[in-house]
Design a protein around this motif. Sequence first.
Motif, PDB file in Angstrom:
ATOM      1  N   LEU A 113       6.052   4.593  73.861  1.00  0.00           N
ATOM      2  CA  LEU A 113       7.051   5.336  74.538  1.00  0.00           C
ATOM      3  C   LEU A 113       8.462   4.398  74.724  1.00  0.00           C
ATOM      4  O   LEU A 113       9.645   4.898  74.552  1.00  0.00           O
ATOM      5  N   VAL A 114       8.305   3.241  75.293  1.00  0.00           N
ATOM      6  CA  VAL A 114       8.990   2.196  75.433  1.00  0.00           C
ATOM      7  C   VAL A 114       9.946   1.798  74.324  1.00  0.00           C
ATOM      8  O   VAL A 114      11.293   1.857  74.095  1.00  0.00           O
ATOM      9  N   SER A 115       9.104   1.592  73.149  1.00  0.00           N
ATOM     10  CA  SER A 115       9.739   1.268  71.740  1.00  0.00           C
ATOM     11  C   SER A 115      10.571   2.269  71.167  1.00  0.00           C
ATOM     12  O   SER A 115      11.588   2.087  70.859  1.00  0.00           O
ATOM     13  N   GLY A 116       9.936   3.647  71.607  1.00  0.00           N
ATOM     14  CA  GLY A 116      10.816   4.783  70.764  1.00  0.00           C
ATOM     15  C   GLY A 116      11.966   4.814  71.517  1.00  0.00           C
ATOM     16  O   GLY A 116      13.155   5.192  71.012  1.00  0.00           O
ATOM     17  N   ALA A 117      12.051   4.570  72.943  1.00  0.00           N
ATOM     18  CA  ALA A 117      13.230   4.684  73.611  1.00  0.00           C
ATOM     19  C   ALA A 117      14.387   3.678  73.395  1.00  0.00           C
ATOM     20  O   ALA A 117      15.474   3.878  73.221  1.00  0.00           O
ATOM     21  N   SER A 118      13.772   2.513  73.177  1.00  0.00           N
ATOM     22  CA  SER A 118      14.640   1.386  72.558  1.00  0.00           C
ATOM     23  C   SER A 118      15.210   1.434  71.394  1.00  0.00           C
ATOM     24  O   SER A 118      16.276   1.116  71.242  1.00  0.00           O
ATOM     25  N   ARG A 121      17.938   3.906  71.812  1.00  0.00           N
ATOM     26  CA  ARG A 121      19.157   3.494  72.602  1.00  0.00           C
ATOM     27  C   ARG A 121      19.959   2.475  71.185  1.00  0.00           C
ATOM     28  O   ARG A 121      21.243   2.536  71.314  1.00  0.00           O
ATOM     29  N   ALA A 122      19.122   1.894  70.457  1.00  0.00           N
ATOM     30  CA  ALA A 122      19.853   0.920  69.628  1.00  0.00           C
ATOM     31  C   ALA A 122      20.557   1.762  68.559  1.00  0.00           C
ATOM     32  O   ALA A 122      21.788   1.407  68.069  1.00  0.00           O
ATOM     33  N   LEU A 123      19.885   2.843  68.148  1.00  0.00           N
ATOM     34  CA  LEU A 123      20.878   3.879  67.209  1.00  0.00           C
ATOM     35  C   LEU A 123      22.040   4.470  67.750  1.00  0.00           C
ATOM     36  O   LEU A 123      22.977   5.038  67.019  1.00  0.00           O
ATOM     37  N   LEU A 124      22.099   4.767  69.090  1.00  0.00           N
ATOM     38  CA  LEU A 124      23.189   5.387  70.002  1.00  0.00           C
ATOM     39  C   LEU A 124      24.201   4.346  70.239  1.00  0.00           C
ATOM     40  O   LEU A 124      25.241   4.560  70.138  1.00  0.00           O
TER      41      LEU A 124
END
Length: 124
Positions: A113-118, A121-124
Amino acid sequence: MTAFVWVAIGGAAGACSRYAVGLALGRSAAAWATLSVNVIGCLLMGFIWHYIAARYPQWWAASGAPLLVTGFCGAFTTMSAFAFESRQLAIMVGNWQAVAYVLLTVALSICALVSGASIARALL
């Protein structure tokens, strides 16, 4: 093919029930709604598994398990499937392996979950 229909019917009812619990408890109580459906779903799964399977074994094998366990409980809460499979693992290979499975599942799920959010965020 019939099992897929039972899963779909149960899944629709379970998903709607989960949504109704969320609406009833309100948006600010999202964590409590999740806790509620997880606990209720696990209680229901245990009851269904032992009571209905024992009383109606023919129906259970053909329709009951896909409708009630995979469909309804699966859509109502994934925690019920996790609890059921953890218990089955404990019965089949032992408690320590089941505990390791539970801890690994929770830890890896949170990390994912944390990795997916990271990544998002990196793609945004």
